[in-house]
Design a protein around this motif. Structure first.
Motif, PDB file in Angstrom:
ATOM      1  N   ALA A   1      -5.380  -0.124   6.498  1.00 61.71           N
ATOM      2  CA  ALA A   1      -5.391  -0.819   5.201  1.00 61.71           C
ATOM      3  C   ALA A   1      -4.113  -0.507   4.418  1.00 61.71           C
ATOM      4  O   ALA A   1      -3.460  -1.407   3.893  1.00 61.71           O
ATOM      5  CB  ALA A   1      -6.630  -0.423   4.401  1.00 61.71           C
ATOM      6  N   THR A   2      -3.725   0.765   4.355  1.00 62.85           N
ATOM      7  CA  THR A   2      -2.518   1.097   3.576  1.00 62.85           C
ATOM      8  C   THR A   2      -1.275   0.561   4.277  1.00 62.85           C
ATOM      9  O   THR A   2      -0.342   0.103   3.621  1.00 62.85           O
ATOM     10  CB  THR A   2      -2.379   2.619   3.363  1.00 62.85           C
ATOM     11  OG1 THR A   2      -2.478   3.290   4.622  1.00 62.85           O
ATOM     12  CG2 THR A   2      -3.447   3.145   2.413  1.00 62.85           C
ATOM     13  N   GLY A   3      -1.256   0.614   5.610  1.00 63.00           N
ATOM     14  CA  GLY A   3      -0.096   0.101   6.343  1.00 63.00           C
ATOM     15  C   GLY A   3       0.086  -1.398   6.118  1.00 63.00           C
ATOM     16  O   GLY A   3       1.185  -1.866   5.834  1.00 63.00           O
ATOM     17  N   LEU A   4      -1.013  -2.147   6.221  1.00 64.81           N
ATOM     18  CA  LEU A   4      -0.927  -3.599   6.010  1.00 64.81           C
ATOM     19  C   LEU A   4      -0.505  -3.908   4.583  1.00 64.81           C
ATOM     20  O   LEU A   4       0.340  -4.773   4.350  1.00 64.81           O
ATOM     21  CB  LEU A   4      -2.287  -4.250   6.278  1.00 64.81           C
ATOM     22  CG  LEU A   4      -2.657  -4.543   7.718  1.00 64.81           C
ATOM     23  CD1 LEU A   4      -3.978  -5.300   7.764  1.00 64.81           C
ATOM     24  CD2 LEU A   4      -1.566  -5.366   8.401  1.00 64.81           C
ATOM     25  N   ALA A   5      -1.087  -3.196   3.625  1.00 61.71           N
ATOM     26  CA  ALA A   5      -0.749  -3.438   2.214  1.00 61.71           C
ATOM     27  C   ALA A   5       0.729  -3.140   1.982  1.00 61.71           C
ATOM     28  O   ALA A   5       1.424  -3.885   1.298  1.00 61.71           O
ATOM     29  CB  ALA A   5      -1.624  -2.585   1.308  1.00 61.71           C
ATOM     30  N   ASN A   6       1.216  -2.076   2.594  1.00 65.07           N
ATOM     31  CA  ASN A   6       2.629  -1.721   2.417  1.00 65.07           C
ATOM     32  C   ASN A   6       3.535  -2.796   3.017  1.00 65.07           C
ATOM     33  O   ASN A   6       4.531  -3.187   2.421  1.00 65.07           O
ATOM     34  CB  ASN A   6       2.901  -0.371   3.083  1.00 65.07           C
ATOM     35  CG  ASN A   6       4.314   0.106   2.836  1.00 65.07           C
ATOM     36  OD1 ASN A   6       4.679   0.382   1.707  1.00 65.07           O
ATOM     37  ND2 ASN A   6       5.118   0.161   3.873  1.00 65.07           N
ATOM     38  N   ALA A   7       3.161  -3.295   4.202  1.00 69.80           N
ATOM     39  CA  ALA A   7       3.965  -4.346   4.837  1.00 69.80           C
ATOM     40  C   ALA A   7       3.970  -5.606   3.979  1.00 69.80           C
ATOM     41  O   ALA A   7       4.928  -6.374   3.999  1.00 69.80           O
ATOM     42  CB  ALA A   7       3.435  -4.645   6.235  1.00 69.80           C
ATOM     43  N   ALA A   8       2.903  -5.792   3.206  1.00 71.04           N
ATOM     44  CA  ALA A   8       2.839  -6.964   2.328  1.00 71.04           C
ATOM     45  C   ALA A   8       3.404  -6.630   0.943  1.00 71.04           C
ATOM     46  O   ALA A   8       3.310  -7.441   0.032  1.00 71.04           O
ATOM     47  CB  ALA A   8       1.399  -7.445   2.199  1.00 71.04           C
ATOM     48  N   GLN A   9       3.958  -5.440   0.809  1.00 67.93           N
ATOM     49  CA  GLN A   9       4.521  -4.973  -0.474  1.00 67.93           C
ATOM     50  C   GLN A   9       3.497  -5.052  -1.596  1.00 67.93           C
ATOM     51  O   GLN A   9       3.793  -5.456  -2.715  1.00 67.93           O
ATOM     52  CB  GLN A   9       5.753  -5.782  -0.844  1.00 67.93           C
ATOM     53  CG  GLN A   9       6.856  -5.595   0.158  1.00 67.93           C
ATOM     54  CD  GLN A   9       8.196  -5.969  -0.411  1.00 67.93           C
ATOM     55  OE1 GLN A   9       8.325  -6.856  -1.234  1.00 67.93           O
ATOM     56  NE2 GLN A   9       9.227  -5.274   0.021  1.00 67.93           N
ATOM     57  N   TRP A  10       2.299  -4.613  -1.297  1.00 68.01           N
ATOM     58  CA  TRP A  10       1.232  -4.594  -2.300  1.00 68.01           C
ATOM     59  C   TRP A  10       0.795  -3.141  -2.419  1.00 68.01           C
ATOM     60  O   TRP A  10       0.363  -2.548  -1.427  1.00 68.01           O
ATOM     61  CB  TRP A  10       0.095  -5.502  -1.814  1.00 68.01           C
ATOM     62  CG  TRP A  10      -1.063  -5.562  -2.744  1.00 68.01           C
ATOM     63  CD1 TRP A  10      -1.031  -5.755  -4.097  1.00 68.01           C
ATOM     64  CD2 TRP A  10      -2.451  -5.441  -2.400  1.00 68.01           C
ATOM     65  NE1 TRP A  10      -2.298  -5.774  -4.606  1.00 68.01           N
ATOM     66  CE2 TRP A  10      -3.187  -5.588  -3.585  1.00 68.01           C
ATOM     67  CE3 TRP A  10      -3.138  -5.240  -1.197  1.00 68.01           C
ATOM     68  CZ2 TRP A  10      -4.581  -5.521  -3.614  1.00 68.01           C
ATOM     69  CZ3 TRP A  10      -4.521  -5.178  -1.231  1.00 68.01           C
ATOM     70  CH2 TRP A  10      -5.227  -5.331  -2.424  1.00 68.01           C
ATOM     71  N   TYR A  11       0.969  -2.560  -3.579  1.00 69.55           N
ATOM     72  CA  TYR A  11       0.691  -1.134  -3.740  1.00 69.55           C
ATOM     73  C   TYR A  11      -0.423  -0.897  -4.756  1.00 69.55           C
ATOM     74  O   TYR A  11      -0.161  -0.476  -5.865  1.00 69.55           O
ATOM     75  CB  TYR A  11       1.950  -0.385  -4.172  1.00 69.55           C
ATOM     76  CG  TYR A  11       3.078  -0.491  -3.179  1.00 69.55           C
ATOM     77  CD1 TYR A  11       3.131   0.338  -2.065  1.00 69.55           C
ATOM     78  CD2 TYR A  11       4.087  -1.430  -3.349  1.00 69.55           C
ATOM     79  CE1 TYR A  11       4.145   0.230  -1.139  1.00 69.55           C
ATOM     80  CE2 TYR A  11       5.114  -1.546  -2.429  1.00 69.55           C
ATOM     81  CZ  TYR A  11       5.135  -0.715  -1.332  1.00 69.55           C
ATOM     82  OH  TYR A  11       6.145  -0.829  -0.419  1.00 69.55           O
ATOM     83  N   PRO A  12      -1.663  -1.180  -4.357  1.00 69.52           N
ATOM     84  CA  PRO A  12      -2.752  -1.009  -5.320  1.00 69.52           C
ATOM     85  C   PRO A  12      -3.200   0.452  -5.419  1.00 69.52           C
ATOM     86  O   PRO A  12      -4.385   0.750  -5.449  1.00 69.52           O
ATOM     87  CB  PRO A  12      -3.864  -1.896  -4.747  1.00 69.52           C
ATOM     88  CG  PRO A  12      -3.604  -1.902  -3.281  1.00 69.52           C
ATOM     89  CD  PRO A  12      -2.145  -1.642  -3.058  1.00 69.52           C
TER      90      PRO A  12
END
Ligand SMILES: Nc1nc2c(c(=O)[nH]1)N[C@H]1C(S)=C(S)[C@@H](COP(=O)(O)O)O[C@H]1N2
Ligand SMILES: [Mo]
Length: 395
Positions: free
Chosen positions: A129-140
């Motif tokens: 989840a964190t890896g995908l979010a990071n690749a999408a430049q989304w840092y919640p």
């Protein structure tokens, strides 16, 4: 109505789940590839960590090294997503297995195994989840992505090794047996009659899983494989941007538009002995070198460009920096985690490490780092500092 509705409610049991697909035979086949993906992601992740450590052992060659390992890292993580979902679905009934109450040793073993599975599932979901979010430049989140993703990776791999060790006999046996063999099936499993073609077969489920993995990979790998770019609709950075190179942080977002375009711009180069300040025209009057080098972001995307500028070693010579000296690169950007980087001596002395003024023959665009940026071989994108204002020879 049915008697089932009148029964007192009770938690489900392992044996309530009758699907023939939810079997160790399927779980170990999907799990094998999931393990391969996690292994690849772990090893390439260690490399990415090493590449970002100041003063580490990371080499300057091959120039495409980080591009390759980090592309592989993100592709392996992406491939793991459908595998993990199918794996969790197949083993879900085991969540309701009753503990062997009464005898202490089996109970303790059971508790230990359950706890290790809990840790494995939680960390695996967290990493993807964190890896995908990071690749999408989304840092919640508010924690440091890199430090956390790195630390949790060790816990995940530890839990994975425990899991594989505990399950090794089952894995062995199910992989040796035919896919439809039922030796180790859970007690509630109902084997469909040969004539029953109502639902998907185990083979069908596996085929769908491999297809989902293939689709996920093709849809994201274009971020780093040029000929896949046109079909990679999920690739977050896909070749848009000046000179075909994506822009990560724009000049406006970094709040450097005024300072980068100011007529009073000077590049300061400082060592313990000396300090010089150069205008852009003076920088352009130095011998110019051209190198074909990729920007390879930790997010998995990469793109190659032809960069032209002054060799960093030539600039270090201006302030009499001894060979092997590290150089701190400071951006005009006033805040943000990537405004500074440290070039180890091996990178400073490398002929391909440039303070680039041009990309593909044109002056750098503001978003690619005008008036000048660092471009070095085999280096994570995050360390290719843009809008450079100051070079300090580290002592
Ligand atoms: N000053 C500064 N330099 C920076 C960044 C930044 O935020 N600030 N981002 C880095 C990151 S994460 C990447 S991947 C590359 C991207 O370069 P590009 O935008 O020219 O493609 O720039 C790097 N240089
Ligand atoms: Mo990046």
């Amino acid at each position: 109505m049915s008697r089932a509705r009148l029964r007192t409610p009770r938690p489900p049991e392992d044996s309530d789940f009758s699907s023939w697909l939810r079997s160790p035979a399927v779980a170990s086949r999907v799990g094998l590839w999931l393990g391969v993906c996690f292994g690849v992601a772990f090893l390439t992740g260690l490399l990415s960590h090493a590449a970002q450590e100041p003063g580490g052992w990371w080499p300057t060659r091959p120039v495409w090294g980080y591009r390759f390992t980090q592309g592989l890292h993100v592709v392996a993580g992406t491939a793991a997503v459908p595998l993990l979902l199918v794996k969790l679905w197949t083993v879900f009934p085991r969540l309701f297995a009753r503990p062997p109450l009464g005898r202490l040793k089996p109970l303790l073993l059971h508790a230990f195994e359950r706890a290790s599975i809990g840790v494995l599932v939680a960390t695996a979901v967290f990493q993807l989840a964190t890896g995908l979010a990071n690749a999408a430049q989304w840092y919640p989140w508010s924690f440091s992505f890199r430090a956390t993703h790195y630390a949790v990776a060790w816990v995940a791999v530890g839990a994975l090794l425990v899991h594989v060790a505990v399950k090794l006999p089952v894995i062995r046996q199910t992989l040796e047996e035919p896919l439809d063999g039922g030796e180790l099936d859970r007690p509630g499993t109902v084997r469909p009659a040969p004539a029953d073609v109502a639902g998907p077969s185990r083979r069908g489920l596996l085929r769908a899983t491999w297809t989902a993995v293939g689709v996920a990979v093709v849809l994201t790998a274009g971020a780093t494989v040029p000929w896949l770019r046109s079909v990679s609709v999920l690739a977050t950075r896909s070749g848009e941007g000046p000179a075909g190179i994506p822009v990560n942080r724009s000049a406006r977002a970094a709040d450097v538009v005024a300072s980068a375009t100011s007529a009073s711009y000077r590049l300061t180069i400082a060592s313990a002995e000396r300090e010089v300040a150069l205008s852009l025209a003076e920088l352009a009057a130095f011998p110019q070198r051209t190198a074909e080098l990729p920007i390879a972001c930790v997010e998995g995307w990469s793109a190659s460009g032809k960069w032209t500028g002054v060799r960093l070693r030539d600039l270090a010579d201006l302030v009499a920096a001894p060979r092997g000296s590290a150089v701190r690169v400071v951006s005009l950007q006033e805040s943000g985690p990537f405004r500074e980087s440290l070039l180890p001596g091996s990178f400073v002395d490398d002929d391909l490490t440039l303070l680039a003024l041009r990309l593909e023959g044109e002056p750098l665009s503001l978003d690619h780092g005008f008036p000048c940026r660092i471009i070095a071989p085999n280096r994570p994108g995050v360390l290719q500092t843009k809008w450079v204002g100051r070079l300090e020879v580290a002592t």
